[in-house]
Design a protein around this motif. Structure first.
Motif, PDB file in Angstrom:
ATOM      1  N   ARG A   1       0.818   8.387  -9.835  1.00 49.57           N
ATOM      2  CA  ARG A   1      -0.060   7.352 -10.389  1.00 49.57           C
ATOM      3  C   ARG A   1       0.563   6.728 -11.639  1.00 49.57           C
ATOM      4  O   ARG A   1       0.553   5.517 -11.819  1.00 49.57           O
ATOM      5  N   THR A   2       1.122   7.577 -12.501  1.00 52.49           N
ATOM      6  CA  THR A   2       1.752   7.088 -13.726  1.00 52.49           C
ATOM      7  C   THR A   2       2.972   6.234 -13.405  1.00 52.49           C
ATOM      8  O   THR A   2       3.129   5.130 -13.939  1.00 52.49           O
ATOM      9  N   ALA A   3       3.841   6.736 -12.530  1.00 52.63           N
ATOM     10  CA  ALA A   3       5.054   5.991 -12.151  1.00 52.63           C
ATOM     11  C   ALA A   3       4.686   4.680 -11.467  1.00 52.63           C
ATOM     12  O   ALA A   3       5.316   3.643 -11.705  1.00 52.63           O
ATOM     13  N   PHE A   4       3.666   4.706 -10.629  1.00 52.51           N
ATOM     14  CA  PHE A   4       3.224   3.511  -9.918  1.00 52.51           C
ATOM     15  C   PHE A   4       2.756   2.453 -10.913  1.00 52.51           C
ATOM     16  O   PHE A   4       3.140   1.284 -10.825  1.00 52.51           O
TER      17      PHE A   4
ATOM     18  N   ILE B   1       0.867  -1.174   0.000  1.00 52.65           N
ATOM     19  CA  ILE B   1       0.000   0.000   0.000  1.00 52.65           C
ATOM     20  C   ILE B   1       0.905   1.225   0.000  1.00 52.65           C
ATOM     21  O   ILE B   1       1.662   1.448   0.944  1.00 52.65           O
ATOM     22  N   ALA B   2       0.854   2.003  -1.085  1.00 50.02           N
ATOM     23  CA  ALA B   2       1.612   3.252  -1.167  1.00 50.02           C
ATOM     24  C   ALA B   2       0.649   4.390  -0.826  1.00 50.02           C
ATOM     25  O   ALA B   2      -0.464   4.447  -1.348  1.00 50.02           O
ATOM     26  N   VAL B   3       1.081   5.284   0.060  1.00 51.84           N
ATOM     27  CA  VAL B   3       0.212   6.367   0.516  1.00 51.84           C
ATOM     28  C   VAL B   3       0.852   7.709   0.178  1.00 51.84           C
ATOM     29  O   VAL B   3       1.992   7.976   0.567  1.00 51.84           O
ATOM     30  N   TYR B   4       0.107   8.525  -0.569  1.00 54.57           N
ATOM     31  CA  TYR B   4       0.504   9.902  -0.845  1.00 54.57           C
ATOM     32  C   TYR B   4      -0.443  10.796  -0.072  1.00 54.57           C
ATOM     33  O   TYR B   4      -1.659  10.708  -0.223  1.00 54.57           O
ATOM     34  N   VAL B   5       0.103  11.649   0.787  1.00 56.40           N
ATOM     35  CA  VAL B   5      -0.711  12.539   1.602  1.00 56.40           C
ATOM     36  C   VAL B   5      -0.610  13.956   1.045  1.00 56.40           C
ATOM     37  O   VAL B   5       0.468  14.540   1.017  1.00 56.40           O
ATOM     38  N   ARG B   6      -1.753  14.450   0.611  1.00 56.14           N
ATOM     39  CA  ARG B   6      -1.838  15.831   0.143  1.00 56.14           C
ATOM     40  C   ARG B   6      -2.041  16.721   1.356  1.00 56.14           C
ATOM     41  O   ARG B   6      -2.976  16.501   2.129  1.00 56.14           O
ATOM     42  N   THR B   7      -1.173  17.692   1.526  1.00 57.02           N
ATOM     43  CA  THR B   7      -1.291  18.620   2.642  1.00 57.02           C
ATOM     44  C   THR B   7      -2.115  19.811   2.185  1.00 57.02           C
ATOM     45  O   THR B   7      -1.705  20.527   1.271  1.00 57.02           O
TER      46      THR B   7
ATOM     47  N   LEU C   1      -2.191   2.426  -4.804  1.00 55.25           N
ATOM     48  CA  LEU C   1      -1.822   3.768  -4.364  1.00 55.25           C
ATOM     49  C   LEU C   1      -3.037   4.406  -3.726  1.00 55.25           C
ATOM     50  O   LEU C   1      -4.121   4.425  -4.317  1.00 55.25           O
ATOM     51  N   VAL C   2      -2.866   4.906  -2.520  1.00 54.93           N
ATOM     52  CA  VAL C   2      -3.933   5.565  -1.779  1.00 54.93           C
ATOM     53  C   VAL C   2      -3.555   7.033  -1.632  1.00 54.93           C
ATOM     54  O   VAL C   2      -2.427   7.343  -1.244  1.00 54.93           O
ATOM     55  N   VAL C   3      -4.486   7.915  -1.933  1.00 54.80           N
ATOM     56  CA  VAL C   3      -4.266   9.349  -1.783  1.00 54.80           C
ATOM     57  C   VAL C   3      -5.151   9.846  -0.659  1.00 54.80           C
ATOM     58  O   VAL C   3      -6.362   9.589  -0.655  1.00 54.80           O
ATOM     59  N   ARG C   4      -4.530  10.519   0.309  1.00 50.37           N
ATOM     60  CA  ARG C   4      -5.256  11.051   1.450  1.00 50.37           C
ATOM     61  C   ARG C   4      -4.912  12.521   1.598  1.00 50.37           C
ATOM     62  O   ARG C   4      -3.927  12.982   1.045  1.00 50.37           O
ATOM     63  N   ALA C   5      -5.694  13.236   2.373  1.00 52.57           N
ATOM     64  CA  ALA C   5      -5.434  14.649   2.630  1.00 52.57           C
ATOM     65  C   ALA C   5      -5.345  14.862   4.131  1.00 52.57           C
ATOM     66  O   ALA C   5      -6.131  14.303   4.891  1.00 52.57           O
ATOM     67  N   GLY C   6      -4.354  15.649   4.550  1.00 57.66           N
ATOM     68  CA  GLY C   6      -4.197  15.948   5.961  1.00 57.66           C
ATOM     69  C   GLY C   6      -2.741  16.076   6.342  1.00 57.66           C
ATOM     70  O   GLY C   6      -1.875  16.333   5.502  1.00 57.66           O
ATOM     71  N   GLU C   7      -2.466  15.876   7.617  1.00 62.99           N
ATOM     72  CA  GLU C   7      -1.104  15.948   8.131  1.00 62.99           C
ATOM     73  C   GLU C   7      -0.443  14.595   7.874  1.00 62.99           C
ATOM     74  O   GLU C   7      -1.012  13.549   8.228  1.00 62.99           O
ATOM     75  N   PRO C   8       0.735  14.561   7.243  1.00 59.79           N
ATOM     76  CA  PRO C   8       1.334  13.290   6.813  1.00 59.79           C
ATOM     77  C   PRO C   8       1.489  12.237   7.917  1.00 59.79           C
ATOM     78  O   PRO C   8       1.118  11.077   7.711  1.00 59.79           O
ATOM     79  N   TYR C   9       2.024  12.593   9.072  1.00 50.64           N
ATOM     80  CA  TYR C   9       2.224  11.607  10.131  1.00 50.64           C
ATOM     81  C   TYR C   9       0.898  10.977  10.551  1.00 50.64           C
ATOM     82  O   TYR C   9       0.769   9.754  10.638  1.00 50.64           O
ATOM     83  N   THR C  10      -0.107  11.803  10.782  1.00 53.79           N
ATOM     84  CA  THR C  10      -1.415  11.309  11.214  1.00 53.79           C
ATOM     85  C   THR C  10      -2.043  10.409  10.160  1.00 53.79           C
ATOM     86  O   THR C  10      -2.562   9.331  10.472  1.00 53.79           O
TER      87      THR C  10
ATOM     88  N   ASP D   1      -2.606  22.939  -7.672  1.00 53.55           N
ATOM     89  CA  ASP D   1      -2.197  22.486  -9.007  1.00 53.55           C
ATOM     90  C   ASP D   1      -0.925  21.639  -8.938  1.00 53.55           C
ATOM     91  O   ASP D   1      -0.805  20.621  -9.628  1.00 53.55           O
ATOM     92  N   THR D   2       0.020  22.051  -8.099  1.00 51.69           N
ATOM     93  CA  THR D   2       1.265  21.293  -7.933  1.00 51.69           C
ATOM     94  C   THR D   2       0.978  19.916  -7.351  1.00 51.69           C
ATOM     95  O   THR D   2       1.529  18.911  -7.805  1.00 51.69           O
ATOM     96  N   GLN D   3       0.094  19.856  -6.365  1.00 49.84           N
ATOM     97  CA  GLN D   3      -0.262  18.565  -5.769  1.00 49.84           C
ATOM     98  C   GLN D   3      -1.011  17.685  -6.766  1.00 49.84           C
ATOM     99  O   GLN D   3      -0.799  16.472  -6.793  1.00 49.84           O
ATOM    100  N   ASP D   4      -1.870  18.285  -7.591  1.00 47.28           N
ATOM    101  CA  ASP D   4      -2.571  17.519  -8.635  1.00 47.28           C
ATOM    102  C   ASP D   4      -1.573  16.909  -9.614  1.00 47.28           C
ATOM    103  O   ASP D   4      -1.676  15.735  -9.976  1.00 47.28           O
ATOM    104  N   ALA D   5      -0.594  17.723 -10.032  1.00 50.43           N
ATOM    105  CA  ALA D   5       0.417  17.249 -10.983  1.00 50.43           C
ATOM    106  C   ALA D   5       1.262  16.143 -10.359  1.00 50.43           C
ATOM    107  O   ALA D   5       1.553  15.128 -11.008  1.00 50.43           O
ATOM    108  N   LEU D   6       1.653  16.319  -9.093  1.00 50.59           N
ATOM    109  CA  LEU D   6       2.453  15.302  -8.409  1.00 50.59           C
ATOM    110  C   LEU D   6       1.655  14.010  -8.252  1.00 50.59           C
ATOM    111  O   LEU D   6       2.191  12.914  -8.478  1.00 50.59           O
ATOM    112  N   GLU D   7       0.394  14.127  -7.900  1.00 53.08           N
ATOM    113  CA  GLU D   7      -0.450  12.926  -7.772  1.00 53.08           C
ATOM    114  C   GLU D   7      -0.516  12.174  -9.093  1.00 53.08           C
ATOM    115  O   GLU D   7      -0.399  10.951  -9.131  1.00 53.08           O
ATOM    116  N   GLN D   8      -0.689  12.901 -10.192  1.00 55.43           N
ATOM    117  CA  GLN D   8      -0.757  12.255 -11.506  1.00 55.43           C
ATOM    118  C   GLN D   8       0.573  11.588 -11.852  1.00 55.43           C
ATOM    119  O   GLN D   8       0.596  10.475 -12.383  1.00 55.43           O
TER     120      GLN D   8
END
Length: 144
Positions: free
Chosen positions: A73-76, A37-43, A89-98, A63-70
């Protein structure tokens, strides 16, 4: 019976060290027959940013986070092509540690892998890797 983790969680944020961590986690998952499970956290941008934002900084952050997420996803998808691993790949929003802790708890991770922080401030305040190690819930590997 397994001799290693059955579920591996890896935190990715597009940095070089997080991409190394993802490659390491993918190899480990492949060799151990583990779920990955790969987790990308959008702050999210600060709530005060729109009040002081006259130049569109909040939109730029999103926009930067959208581009990074894409890109992630492509690299994954490219890295998993032809590899026999149960991965997502799981995308979440919030504080990364939490969010990493919550995700690890939800998927019942047996191991957590993150990249080393390149931020100098984290050496003083503590990086996500250090916080996860101190948390003591999972074996944590910090990849340089």
């Amino acid at each position: 019976m397994r001799d290693g983790p059955s579920t591996i969680l890896v935190g990715v944020d597009g940095s070089t060290s997080s991409l190394r961590a993802a490659a390491y986690a993918l190899g480990l998952a492949r060799r151990q027959g583990s779920r990955l499970i790969a987790v990308y956290v959008r702050t999210p941008p600060s709530a005060l940013l729109p009040l002081a934002d006259t130049g569109g900084a909040a939109a730029t952050v999103i926009d930067t986070q959208d581009a990074l997420e894409q890109e992630l996803r492509t690299a994954f998808a490219e890295r998993l092509h032809g590899v026999d691993v149960d991965a997502r790949l799981v995308v979440r929003a919030g504080e990364p540690y939490t969010e990493l802790c919550d995700a690890a708890r939800e998927v019942q991770a047996d191991a957590v892998i993150v990249g080393r922080s390149a931020n100098v401030l984290h050496r003083v305040a503590g990086s996500i890797g250090n916080k996860l190690v101190r948390c003591g819930r999972w074996p944590v590997t910090v990849v340089p």
